[in-house]
Design a protein around this motif. Structure first.
Motif, PDB file in Angstrom:
ATOM      1  N   ARG A 154       0.733  -1.233   0.160  1.00  0.00           N
ATOM      2  CA  ARG A 154       0.073   0.039  -0.014  1.00  0.00           C
ATOM      3  C   ARG A 154       0.898   1.344  -0.072  1.00  0.00           C
ATOM      4  O   ARG A 154       2.166   1.143   0.252  1.00  0.00           O
ATOM      5  N   PRO A 155       0.213   2.310  -0.168  1.00  0.00           N
ATOM      6  CA  PRO A 155       1.064   3.605  -0.300  1.00  0.00           C
ATOM      7  C   PRO A 155       1.545   3.928   1.147  1.00  0.00           C
ATOM      8  O   PRO A 155       1.020   3.562   2.192  1.00  0.00           O
ATOM      9  N   SER A 206       5.471  -2.259   4.111  1.00  0.00           N
ATOM     10  CA  SER A 206       4.737  -3.174   3.154  1.00  0.00           C
ATOM     11  C   SER A 206       5.513  -4.494   3.235  1.00  0.00           C
ATOM     12  O   SER A 206       4.853  -5.576   3.291  1.00  0.00           O
ATOM     13  N   VAL A 207       6.744  -4.367   3.557  1.00  0.00           N
ATOM     14  CA  VAL A 207       7.419  -5.598   3.847  1.00  0.00           C
ATOM     15  C   VAL A 207       6.940  -6.367   5.100  1.00  0.00           C
ATOM     16  O   VAL A 207       6.700  -7.566   5.148  1.00  0.00           O
ATOM     17  N   ILE A 208       6.855  -5.672   6.123  1.00  0.00           N
ATOM     18  CA  ILE A 208       6.385  -6.089   7.388  1.00  0.00           C
ATOM     19  C   ILE A 208       4.960  -6.777   7.283  1.00  0.00           C
ATOM     20  O   ILE A 208       4.571  -7.822   7.619  1.00  0.00           O
ATOM     21  N   ALA A 255       1.776   9.127   4.367  1.00  0.00           N
ATOM     22  CA  ALA A 255       0.741   9.183   3.281  1.00  0.00           C
ATOM     23  C   ALA A 255       1.573   8.740   1.800  1.00  0.00           C
ATOM     24  O   ALA A 255       2.541   8.408   1.892  1.00  0.00           O
ATOM     25  N   ALA A 256       0.733   8.750   0.887  1.00  0.00           N
ATOM     26  CA  ALA A 256       1.187   8.359  -0.428  1.00  0.00           C
ATOM     27  C   ALA A 256       2.407   8.973  -0.760  1.00  0.00           C
ATOM     28  O   ALA A 256       2.443  10.297  -0.586  1.00  0.00           O
ATOM     29  N   HIS A 312       5.988   6.292  -4.718  1.00  0.00           N
ATOM     30  CA  HIS A 312       6.754   4.991  -5.159  1.00  0.00           C
ATOM     31  C   HIS A 312       5.981   4.279  -6.342  1.00  0.00           C
ATOM     32  O   HIS A 312       4.740   4.347  -6.425  1.00  0.00           O
ATOM     33  N   THR A 313       6.932   3.660  -7.052  1.00  0.00           N
ATOM     34  CA  THR A 313       6.203   2.816  -8.003  1.00  0.00           C
ATOM     35  C   THR A 313       5.577   1.749  -7.680  1.00  0.00           C
ATOM     36  O   THR A 313       6.172   0.920  -6.684  1.00  0.00           O
ATOM     37  N   PRO A 314       4.361   1.393  -7.773  1.00  0.00           N
ATOM     38  CA  PRO A 314       3.692   0.467  -7.426  1.00  0.00           C
ATOM     39  C   PRO A 314       4.507  -0.883  -7.673  1.00  0.00           C
ATOM     40  O   PRO A 314       5.288  -1.041  -8.661  1.00  0.00           O
ATOM     41  N   VAL A 315       4.312  -1.866  -6.838  1.00  0.00           N
ATOM     42  CA  VAL A 315       4.980  -3.417  -6.899  1.00  0.00           C
ATOM     43  C   VAL A 315       3.749  -4.346  -7.587  1.00  0.00           C
ATOM     44  O   VAL A 315       2.675  -4.326  -7.216  1.00  0.00           O
ATOM     45  N   THR A 316       4.165  -4.900  -8.645  1.00  0.00           N
ATOM     46  CA  THR A 316       3.516  -5.684  -9.457  1.00  0.00           C
ATOM     47  C   THR A 316       3.991  -7.255  -9.493  1.00  0.00           C
ATOM     48  O   THR A 316       5.121  -7.185  -9.349  1.00  0.00           O
TER      49      THR A 316
END
Length: 223
Positions: free
Chosen positions: A76-77, A83-85, A215-216, A219-223
């Motif tokens: 998420r932003p 996000s790793v956690i 806040a956002a 970052h480039t989204p992870v896909t």
């Protein structure tokens, strides 16, 4: 109606097979037990899955697809480290609550590459996040992205081993989530930049509270 019944039967067979594979592994699972658990005939099983290998492959694929989708949804932003956690919590929870994922993990362990395939399903996303975290100044000077990936893998593997020990009566009954919280509480100050530590939550279930996420940040989204 016939097509709906066929889809429903296939779903029951995959779920039943997953339960057997998770408990007994590939070699220890009989197709007769799968049919009994699914309340389906052997004819129905062989119609959908002519061989045991095809059934095994279907369970493994569904478990891996579920894992990848859940890991992507956990991104998420905000700080990449958060996000790793969150992904480690997601992976541990899937092993605990999703029988198809649990079966896929065991089948991967029994394969030629050991457990690598299941871990690769989500660690590739963690690797991208760790590299983004390094570029964004989220890691301290002592920490490299590969160390974050290794930490995430070790934490989930430790939770997996702990859960297995509990199942045979040799470990603590402390929940996987709480164990991960404690691990991340120790690890965050060791890997994160000092100014980011207070913004990170070791508990994915509360990371949105009290300003725990930024806040956002573009970052480039992870896909």
């Amino acid at each position: 109606m016939r097509q709906e019944r066929a889809v429903h039967t296939r779903h029951r067979l995959v779920r039943a097979a997953a339960g057997e594979f998770a408990r007994n592994g590939g070699a220890g699972t009989s197709l007769g037990r799968v049919c009994a658990a699914a309340e389906a005939t052997m004819g129905a099983l062989t119609f959908h899955f002519p061989t045991k290998q095809q059934l095994t492959d279907a369970v493994r694929k569904q478990g891996l697809d579920t894992t990848r989708a859940a890991a992507r949804a956990a991104v998420r932003p905000g700080p990449r480290l958060q996000s790793v956690i969150d992904i480690t919590h997601t992976a541990a929870l899937l092993l605990q609550d999703n029988v198809v994922v649990r079966a896929a993990n065991r089948l991967c362990q029994e394969g030629p590459d050991g457990r690598q395939e299941w871990y690769a399903a989500w660690l590739g996303i963690v690797r991208t996040l760790a590299e983004q975290a390094a570029k964004g100044g989220e890691l301290n000077a002592r920490t490299q992205p590969r160390q974050v990936v290794l930490l995430a893998a070790c934490f989930v593997a430790g939770i997996e081993t702990s859960a297995a020990a509990v199942a045979i009566g040799r470990g603590s009954t402390e929940s996987s989530r709480r164990q991960l919280v404690q691990l991340w509480q120790t690890a965050i100050p060791s890997v994160a930049a000092a100014e980011l530590c207070q913004a990170l939550s070791p508990d994915s279930s509360v990371h949105g509270a009290g300003g725990g996420r930024c806040a956002a940040d573009g970052h480039t989204p992870v896909t």
